[in-house]
Design a protein around this motif. Structure first.
Motif, mmCIF file in Angstrom:
data_model
loop_
_atom_site.group_PDB
_atom_site.id
_atom_site.type_symbol
_atom_site.label_atom_id
_atom_site.label_comp_id
_atom_site.label_asym_id
_atom_site.label_seq_id
_atom_site.Cartn_x
_atom_site.Cartn_y
_atom_site.Cartn_z
ATOM 1 N N CYS A 90 2.288 -3.112 -0.775
ATOM 2 C CA CYS A 90 2.191 -2.014 0.187
ATOM 3 C C CYS A 90 3.527 -1.281 0.324
ATOM 4 N N GLY B 59 0.089 -0.688 5.508
ATOM 5 C CA GLY B 59 -0.334 -0.359 4.161
ATOM 6 C C GLY B 59 0.207 0.985 3.724
ATOM 7 N N ASP B 60 0.225 1.195 2.417
ATOM 8 C CA ASP B 60 0.662 2.499 1.917
ATOM 9 C C ASP B 60 -0.315 3.595 2.315
#
Length: 243
Positions: free
Chosen positions: A28, A172-173
């Motif tokens: 991430c 998270g990305d």
């Protein structure tokens, strides 16, 4: 590492998915702020993220990168979801700290209302401290690398990295990318690729298009019925519309 261990234990008890996988946290963080800096991508302006075990259902008979360039688009998404609020509980407060110090980074035509909607999923909004948890599902994304390389994004990522939430929570990305785009980019430069049929289990984007096959038009999930409420595209259309 002691704090990380305690955080993993706490959020695992809250059923935050993948919380115990150090490699997932690293992934991430990598996809949020490091991949665009890799020397292998130095010559490129655009990328398309394609993951294993995904399905595409439509003939794509045009150059998506040329289309992005010709239409002056920064980012293209396919599926738009609500995130697990427990995984991003402090992401929005940390973002607001950054915004207070960088008000000039906010784009005049931003999508902040989409990020701050508390009516659709009030429980998410409350637990995520003012964030709707809506995000572009980044296992499909077509983007301009220069946005991730810009000073405003580098500064934002560095702020989040120092805060530690990639490891102490499970930022998270997808929400990191989405928040940055929603605040710092012109919302008209974000495009829904409605014509590309796509599945990453358990969610779909299924166009009503003669160029598509093997996907039921309009289907969002083949999982449990409650998963249909995870679709955040209606909020995007409400606040941003479609081009």
């Amino acid at each position: 590492m002691d704090l990380y261990g305690e955080s993993v234990s706490l959020l695992t008890e809250q059923d935050v998915q993948y919380m115990s996988r150090t490699s997932y946290h690293q992934m991430c963080r990598w996809n949020s702020g490091l991949f665009s800096q890799h020397p292998a991508l130095a010559e490129y302006d655009y990328y398309w993220r394609v993951e294993p075990n995904v399905h595409f259902f439509c003939d794509i008979d045009y150059d998506v990168f040329r289309w992005m360039q010709d239409h002056n688009k920064t980012y293209g998404f396919n599926i738009n979801l609500f995130d697990s609020p427990s995984s991003v509980a402090t992401l929005w407060p940390e973002t607001m700290k950054f915004v207070r110090d960088h008000k000039d980074y906010l784009h005049k035509n931003n999508a902040r209302a989409w990020l701050e909607d508390g009516a659709k999923r009030p429980e998410n909004y409350k637990e995520a401290n003012g964030y709707s948890t809506c995000h572009f599902w980044s296992n499909f994304e077509i983007g301009n690398l220069n946005f991730w390389r810009s000073k405003k994004y580098r500064d934002y990522f560095d702020h989040l990295d120092r805060a530690g939430g990639f490891f102490y929570e499970r930022w998270g990305d997808a929400p990191v990318h989405s928040i940055a785009l929603g605040l710092f980019e012109d919302r008209d430069k974000i495009h829904w690729f409605r014509d590309i049929g796509y599945q990453h289990i358990p969610f779909f984007n299924c166009p009503n298009n003669p160029k598509c096959a093997g996907c039921i038009s309009g289907r969002f999930t083949d999982g449990e019925k409650w998963l249909n409420r995870e679709d955040c595209r209606p909020l995007w259309f409400k606040y941003v519309g479609m081009d």
